[in-house]
Motif scaffolding. Structure first.
Motif, mmCIF file in Angstrom:
data_model
loop_
_atom_site.group_PDB
_atom_site.id
_atom_site.type_symbol
_atom_site.label_atom_id
_atom_site.label_comp_id
_atom_site.label_asym_id
_atom_site.label_seq_id
_atom_site.Cartn_x
_atom_site.Cartn_y
_atom_site.Cartn_z
ATOM 1 N N LEU A 1 39.494 6.454 -24.692
ATOM 2 C CA LEU A 1 40.737 6.964 -24.114
ATOM 3 C C LEU A 1 41.446 5.919 -23.259
ATOM 4 O O LEU A 1 42.642 6.040 -22.984
ATOM 5 C CB LEU A 1 40.453 8.210 -23.260
ATOM 6 N N GLY A 2 40.705 4.894 -22.811
ATOM 7 C CA GLY A 2 41.319 3.840 -22.005
ATOM 8 C C GLY A 2 41.795 4.304 -20.648
ATOM 9 O O GLY A 2 42.832 3.830 -20.153
ATOM 10 N N ALA A 3 41.065 5.217 -20.038
ATOM 11 C CA ALA A 3 41.444 5.728 -18.708
ATOM 12 C C ALA A 3 41.383 4.613 -17.673
ATOM 13 O O ALA A 3 40.735 3.579 -17.877
ATOM 14 C CB ALA A 3 40.523 6.873 -18.304
ATOM 15 N N ASP A 4 42.026 4.831 -16.564
ATOM 16 C CA ASP A 4 41.978 3.860 -15.467
ATOM 17 C C ASP A 4 40.628 3.874 -14.763
ATOM 18 O O ASP A 4 40.165 2.831 -14.289
ATOM 19 C CB ASP A 4 43.070 4.170 -14.437
ATOM 20 N N CYS A 5 40.004 5.060 -14.666
ATOM 21 C CA CYS A 5 38.802 5.172 -13.848
ATOM 22 C C CYS A 5 37.843 6.213 -14.419
ATOM 23 O O CYS A 5 38.276 7.222 -14.992
ATOM 24 C CB CYS A 5 39.187 5.569 -12.417
#
Length: 360
Positions: free
Chosen positions: A68-72
């Motif tokens: 998903l390439g989330a920030d955190c």
């Protein structure tokens, strides 16, 4: 700017942290990992007591969440360090920052065991990501709060940081029975009866305070003792039988010239009358964090929760990490401690709610 978050874990504390993420105006939940097959497929709201569906469905697929390439990543996994660190390494390598309460040894990374620190640091630097390990203790009550108090001192002769708590209302059976030894015989090999485990879990906060004061310890040592009662006690983890462990006291001590200079101490009971001669807090023994400074000036400061028998302690544990997420995302790559971040506070302000009480 909205920070996208994947959350991992919906246990006693993880579910409360999940609720905090959903309530935070600067955070957007985009993925949720759960261990059990029974929870997979459920909406995030169902797993943290909210009524309005979020559209984020829990999954057992960690790889899909990384994609998903989330920030955190907000990691509230089992914390069986060093094995559980393997859960977060692929996220760090993918450039995803991590906040967690699961690895107490990483609260002050320079003091962490190499088996934990080295793979985490390598993964973070490889991905250009950051990892921040914290909680209420180890974490806020044993690092940030003592440092704030020490900013008002001249001479400092010693620092004692205590948790004084009645754990009879805490539902974490594994942590209390396996970790502390509560409800087990006096010869039970509780994890925290091992000095190495104590030092591995709490050395970081002792070293962080020592480093801030410019003090190098000759050694870091640990003590552990336990007491029983002559009656059965009903608790949230079941009956603690007479003659089994009903109180635990341990210390992790930063030593200078043979004398403890910075001490992290726990005094934990499963009943109010267990080990009555052990230390008590002035604000009561349900759940109090106390910092005592011997020096000029010398003082004692106690932090107690408004509803000590509630889930407030677990909320504070989780939210110390959740509220730090925007600052961690903005921080330099690598392993972080409390001294690497600005002061972070709740962004979920709700004027008009329960008023601040007037004390007579």
């Amino acid at each position: 700017m909205t920070v996208t978050v994947v959350h991992w874990g919906t246990g006693a504390t993880g579910a409360l942290a999940l609720r905090g993420i959903l309530s935070h105006p600067e955070l957007e939940l985009v993925g949720l990992y759960v261990h059990s097959a029974e929870k997979a497929g459920l909406d995030a709201a169902e797993l943290c007591g909210l009524s309005e569906p979020t559209g984020v469905v829990a999954t057992n697929d960690a790889a899909a969440l990384r994609a998903l390439g989330a920030d955190c990543l907000s990691y509230f996994g089992p914390g069986r360090a060093p094995t559980a660190i393997g859960d977060v390494l692929p996220f760090l390598e993918a450039g995803i920052d991590v906040v967690t309460t699961s690895f107490g040894g990483l609260t002050h990374p320079p003091a962490a065991e190499s088996v934990l620190r080295e793979p985490a640091e390598a993964a973070a630097l490889a991905g250009g990501a950051s990892l921040f390990s914290t909680g209420i203790e180890p974490g806020y009550a044993s690092d940030l709060l003592p440092l704030a108090l020490l900013s008002a001192c001249d001479d400092v002769h010693g620092v004692r940081i205590q948790e004084v708590a009645d754990y009879s209302h805490y539902p974490g059976a594994d942590a209390l029975r396996i970790g502390f030894g509560f409800g087990e015989p006096a010869d039970y090999p509780a994890a925290l009866a091992d000095p190495a485990r104590l030092i591995g879990g709490w050395r970081g906060v002792v070293e962080l305070v020592g480093d801030a004061l410019g003090v190098r310890f000759d050694s870091v040592e640990a003590t552990y003792e336990r007491r029983s009662l002559d009656r059965d006690v009903d608790t949230a983890i079941g009956v603690v039988r007479a003659g089994t462990t009903a109180a635990v006291r341990f210390e992790v001590q930063g030593m200078v010239d043979g004398v403890p200079f910075v001490v992290l101490e726990h005094v934990n009971r499963m009943a109010a009358d267990a080990a009555p001669d052990w230390p008590h807090a002035r604000l009561g023994d349900r759940l109090v964090y106390r910092t005592e400074v011997t020096g000029r000036p010398g003082f004692a400061c106690e932090l107690a929760f408004d509803e000590p028998q509630s889930e407030f302690g677990r909320i504070a544990t989780g939210m110390r990490a959740v509220n730090a997420i925007p600052a961690v995302v903005a921080a330099r790559p690598g392993l972080l401690s409390a001294t690497d971040l600005p002061v972070t506070v709740s962004r979920n302000s709700r004027p008009g709610g329960r008023p601040v009480p007037v004390r007579s």
